[in-house]
Design a protein around this motif. Structure first.
Motif, PDB file in Angstrom:
ATOM      1  N   PHE A   1       0.832  -1.207   0.000  1.00  0.00           N
ATOM      2  CA  PHE A   1       0.000   0.000   0.000  1.00  0.00           C
ATOM      3  C   PHE A   1       0.870   1.263   0.000  1.00  0.00           C
ATOM      4  CE2 PHE A   1      -3.489  -2.691   2.034  1.00  0.00           C
ATOM      5  CZ  PHE A   1      -4.211  -2.783   0.852  1.00  0.00           C
ATOM      6  N   ALA A   2       2.002   1.188   0.692  1.00  0.00           N
ATOM      7  CA  ALA A   2       2.922   2.334   0.704  1.00  0.00           C
ATOM      8  C   ALA A   2       3.487   2.575  -0.697  1.00  0.00           C
ATOM      9  CB  ALA A   2       4.052   2.088   1.698  1.00  0.00           C
ATOM     10  N   GLU A   3       3.827   1.493  -1.414  1.00  0.00           N
ATOM     11  CA  GLU A   3       4.326   1.611  -2.789  1.00  0.00           C
ATOM     12  C   GLU A   3       3.282   2.262  -3.691  1.00  0.00           C
ATOM     13  OE1 GLU A   3       5.780  -1.969  -4.601  1.00  0.00           O
ATOM     14  OE2 GLU A   3       6.872  -2.556  -2.791  1.00  0.00           O
ATOM     15  N   LEU A   4       2.017   1.908  -3.449  1.00  0.00           N
ATOM     16  CA  LEU A   4       0.924   2.446  -4.259  1.00  0.00           C
ATOM     17  C   LEU A   4       0.476   3.820  -3.771  1.00  0.00           C
ATOM     18  CD1 LEU A   4      -1.279  -0.780  -4.649  1.00  0.00           C
ATOM     19  CD2 LEU A   4       0.043   0.338  -6.445  1.00  0.00           C
ATOM     20  N   LYS A   5       1.121   4.283  -2.688  1.00  0.00           N
ATOM     21  CA  LYS A   5       0.754   5.567  -2.072  1.00  0.00           C
ATOM     22  C   LYS A   5      -0.733   5.601  -1.704  1.00  0.00           C
ATOM     23  CE  LYS A   5       4.481   8.460  -3.872  1.00  0.00           C
ATOM     24  NZ  LYS A   5       5.414   7.350  -4.097  1.00  0.00           N
ATOM     25  N   SER A   6      -1.212   4.473  -1.197  1.00  0.00           N
ATOM     26  CA  SER A   6      -2.594   4.353  -0.762  1.00  0.00           C
ATOM     27  C   SER A   6      -2.661   4.388   0.762  1.00  0.00           C
ATOM     28  CB  SER A   6      -3.204   3.038  -1.268  1.00  0.00           C
ATOM     29  OG  SER A   6      -4.459   2.796  -0.678  1.00  0.00           O
ATOM     30  N   GLU A   7      -3.700   5.014   1.282  1.00  0.00           N
ATOM     31  CA  GLU A   7      -3.886   5.089   2.733  1.00  0.00           C
ATOM     32  C   GLU A   7      -4.703   3.910   3.264  1.00  0.00           C
ATOM     33  OE1 GLU A   7      -5.537   8.896   3.614  1.00  0.00           O
ATOM     34  OE2 GLU A   7      -3.803   9.995   2.838  1.00  0.00           O
ATOM     35  N   THR A   8      -4.975   2.927   2.433  1.00  0.00           N
ATOM     36  CA  THR A   8      -5.726   1.747   2.856  1.00  0.00           C
ATOM     37  C   THR A   8      -4.974   1.013   3.959  1.00  0.00           C
ATOM     38  OG1 THR A   8      -6.577   1.540   0.599  1.00  0.00           O
ATOM     39  CG2 THR A   8      -6.846  -0.364   2.041  1.00  0.00           C
ATOM     40  N   LEU A   9      -5.698   0.578   4.979  1.00  0.00           N
ATOM     41  CA  LEU A   9      -5.077  -0.096   6.126  1.00  0.00           C
ATOM     42  C   LEU A   9      -5.154  -1.610   5.965  1.00  0.00           C
ATOM     43  CD1 LEU A   9      -6.606   2.112   8.976  1.00  0.00           C
ATOM     44  CD2 LEU A   9      -4.322   2.286   7.949  1.00  0.00           C
ATOM     45  N   PRO A  10      -4.042  -2.322   6.163  1.00  0.00           N
ATOM     46  CA  PRO A  10      -4.019  -3.777   5.970  1.00  0.00           C
ATOM     47  C   PRO A  10      -4.980  -4.543   6.862  1.00  0.00           C
ATOM     48  CG  PRO A  10      -1.793  -2.903   6.150  1.00  0.00           C
ATOM     49  CD  PRO A  10      -2.717  -1.796   6.523  1.00  0.00           C
ATOM     50  N   ASN A  11      -5.260  -4.010   8.070  1.00  0.00           N
ATOM     51  CA  ASN A  11      -6.107  -4.740   9.016  1.00  0.00           C
ATOM     52  C   ASN A  11      -7.573  -4.335   8.954  1.00  0.00           C
ATOM     53  OD1 ASN A  11      -5.703  -2.208  10.045  1.00  0.00           O
ATOM     54  ND2 ASN A  11      -5.372  -2.868  12.163  1.00  0.00           N
ATOM     55  N   GLU A  12      -7.940  -3.461   7.994  1.00  0.00           N
ATOM     56  CA  GLU A  12      -9.335  -3.045   7.879  1.00  0.00           C
ATOM     57  C   GLU A  12     -10.129  -4.081   7.088  1.00  0.00           C
ATOM     58  OE1 GLU A  12     -12.034   0.841   6.604  1.00  0.00           O
ATOM     59  OE2 GLU A  12      -9.866   0.874   6.333  1.00  0.00           O
ATOM     60  N   THR A  13     -11.348  -4.366   7.549  1.00  0.00           N
ATOM     61  CA  THR A  13     -12.209  -5.327   6.861  1.00  0.00           C
ATOM     62  C   THR A  13     -12.761  -4.708   5.577  1.00  0.00           C
ATOM     63  OG1 THR A  13     -12.861  -6.194   9.022  1.00  0.00           O
ATOM     64  CG2 THR A  13     -14.183  -6.879   7.140  1.00  0.00           C
ATOM     65  N   VAL A  14     -12.772  -5.481   4.505  1.00  0.00           N
ATOM     66  CA  VAL A  14     -13.158  -4.963   3.191  1.00  0.00           C
ATOM     67  C   VAL A  14     -14.570  -4.385   3.180  1.00  0.00           C
ATOM     68  CG1 VAL A  14     -13.709  -5.701   0.819  1.00  0.00           C
ATOM     69  CG2 VAL A  14     -11.512  -6.301   1.834  1.00  0.00           C
ATOM     70  N   LYS A  15     -15.493  -4.999   3.920  1.00  0.00           N
ATOM     71  CA  LYS A  15     -16.882  -4.519   3.899  1.00  0.00           C
ATOM     72  C   LYS A  15     -17.008  -3.099   4.458  1.00  0.00           C
ATOM     73  CE  LYS A  15     -18.191  -6.815   8.234  1.00  0.00           C
ATOM     74  NZ  LYS A  15     -19.028  -7.885   8.805  1.00  0.00           N
ATOM     75  N   MET A  16     -16.005  -2.637   5.189  1.00  0.00           N
ATOM     76  CA  MET A  16     -16.027  -1.287   5.745  1.00  0.00           C
ATOM     77  C   MET A  16     -15.360  -0.262   4.811  1.00  0.00           C
ATOM     78  SD  MET A  16     -17.605  -1.983   8.475  1.00  0.00           S
ATOM     79  CE  MET A  16     -17.487  -0.408   9.331  1.00  0.00           C
ATOM     80  N   MET A  17     -14.866  -0.721   3.668  1.00  0.00           N
ATOM     81  CA  MET A  17     -14.064   0.149   2.795  1.00  0.00           C
ATOM     82  C   MET A  17     -14.884   0.880   1.741  1.00  0.00           C
ATOM     83  SD  MET A  17     -10.699  -2.145   2.032  1.00  0.00           S
ATOM     84  CE  MET A  17      -9.567  -2.604   3.335  1.00  0.00           C
ATOM     85  N   SER A  18     -14.333   1.996   1.284  1.00  0.00           N
ATOM     86  CA  SER A  18     -14.912   2.736   0.160  1.00  0.00           C
ATOM     87  C   SER A  18     -14.558   2.021  -1.146  1.00  0.00           C
ATOM     88  CB  SER A  18     -14.349   4.154   0.120  1.00  0.00           C
ATOM     89  OG  SER A  18     -12.967   4.127  -0.229  1.00  0.00           O
ATOM     90  N   GLY A  19     -15.182   2.457  -2.239  1.00  0.00           N
ATOM     91  CA  GLY A  19     -14.881   1.869  -3.544  1.00  0.00           C
ATOM     92  C   GLY A  19     -13.427   2.048  -3.937  1.00  0.00           C
ATOM     93  N   GLY A  20     -12.861   3.218  -3.616  1.00  0.00           N
ATOM     94  CA  GLY A  20     -11.458   3.474  -3.941  1.00  0.00           C
ATOM     95  C   GLY A  20     -10.519   2.568  -3.171  1.00  0.00           C
ATOM     96  N   GLN A  21     -10.827   2.319  -1.890  1.00  0.00           N
ATOM     97  CA  GLN A  21      -9.986   1.436  -1.081  1.00  0.00           C
ATOM     98  C   GLN A  21     -10.081  -0.003  -1.579  1.00  0.00           C
ATOM     99  OE1 GLN A  21     -11.826   2.577   2.670  1.00  0.00           O
ATOM    100  NE2 GLN A  21      -9.885   3.428   3.383  1.00  0.00           N
TER     101      GLN A  21
END
Length: 246
Positions: free
Chosen positions: A128-148
């Motif tokens: 995620f750091a390489e992709l410069k994304s703020e997505t968190l590795p331990n976050e459950t997918v169902k709680m994520m936005s479309g971009g995440q």
């Protein structure tokens, strides 16, 4: 340098001609926008590149070598990954677990082995750091936005060290802010030398990231030109048939 070359690719489904002698190339680190109306042949072409369909005629060259993709694993083994519109993610799992799904890292305890969640978490964090994304590795997918969610799907392609990534409608049905996130993810793939083919009906998104635009109409390639030398108006005319070729 061309990483992928399609020479005179045709595909017939019985009497229906889905693709008619399409010749197209993809350069290393290039973003190619593939556009056309429904039924123009875009999905068929992507499925041939991905090994889901076998072309009726023509040849595929990958890194200047003639290749035969008889199944999706043949294409994946060469470094071609597809991110379909539905993303194929498991909502109840974390981002890290989705990235490593079916490829889980394990640690051994004598004759036993267990999933190494800590190592998977750290690896996902680095991707995620390489992709410069703020997505968190331990976050459950169902709680994520479309971009995440797109970030998780693209992180999976990084794990497999993809050389070519095929994106099917990556900015469909998400907010303006999330669209900006996804377009930035595509730019990060390009910056790392990964070639990207993006199928989208959203003209501004395609022009925002594409180096080149290819337009299909009724199975034929009617345009293949640098994005800076074209326009949304021209592409619309090509898609509808108001303009024959460009």
């Amino acid at each position: 340098m061309s990483i992928l070359q399609l020479n005179n690719i045709s595909k017939n489904f019985g009497a229906i001609v889905a693709l008619d002698k399409v010749t197209l190339n993809l350069e290393q680190g290039e973003v190619l926008g593939l556009m056309g109306d429904n039924g123009a042949g875009k999905s068929t072409l992507i499925k041939i590149i991905a090994g889901n369909f076998k072309q009726s005629e023509g040849e595929i060259l990958f890194e200047n070598n003639n290749v035969e993709f008889n199944k999706p694993m043949d294409a994946r083994n060469k470094g071609i990954e597809v991110v379909y519109q539905d993303l194929a993610l498991c909502d109840n799992l974390t981002a890290a677990s989705n990235i490593y799904l079916t490829r889980e890292l394990k640690k051994k305890f004598g004759p036993f082995s267990i999933i190494d969640f800590k190592r998977m978490f750290e690896s996902a964090k680095n991707i995620f750091a390489e992709l410069k994304s703020e997505t968190l590795p331990n976050e459950t997918v169902k709680m994520m936005s479309g971009g995440q969610r797109q970030a998780v799907a693209l992180a999976r392609t990084k794990l497999s060290k993809a050389k070519v990534v095929l994106l099917d409608e990556p900015t469909a049905a998400i907010s303006v802010r999330q669209v900006a996130e996804v377009l930035e993810l595509i730019r990060q793939l390009k910056a790392q030398g990964i070639s990207v083919v993006i199928i989208s009906h959203r003209m501004p998104d395609v022009f925002a990231v594409s180096d080149r635009i290819a337009v299909l109409r009724r199975g034929k390639l009617v345009a293949n030109k640098f994005a800076k030398e074209s326009s949304a108006e021209e592409v619309t005319a090509l898609i509808t048939g108001a303009l024959e070729t460009a």
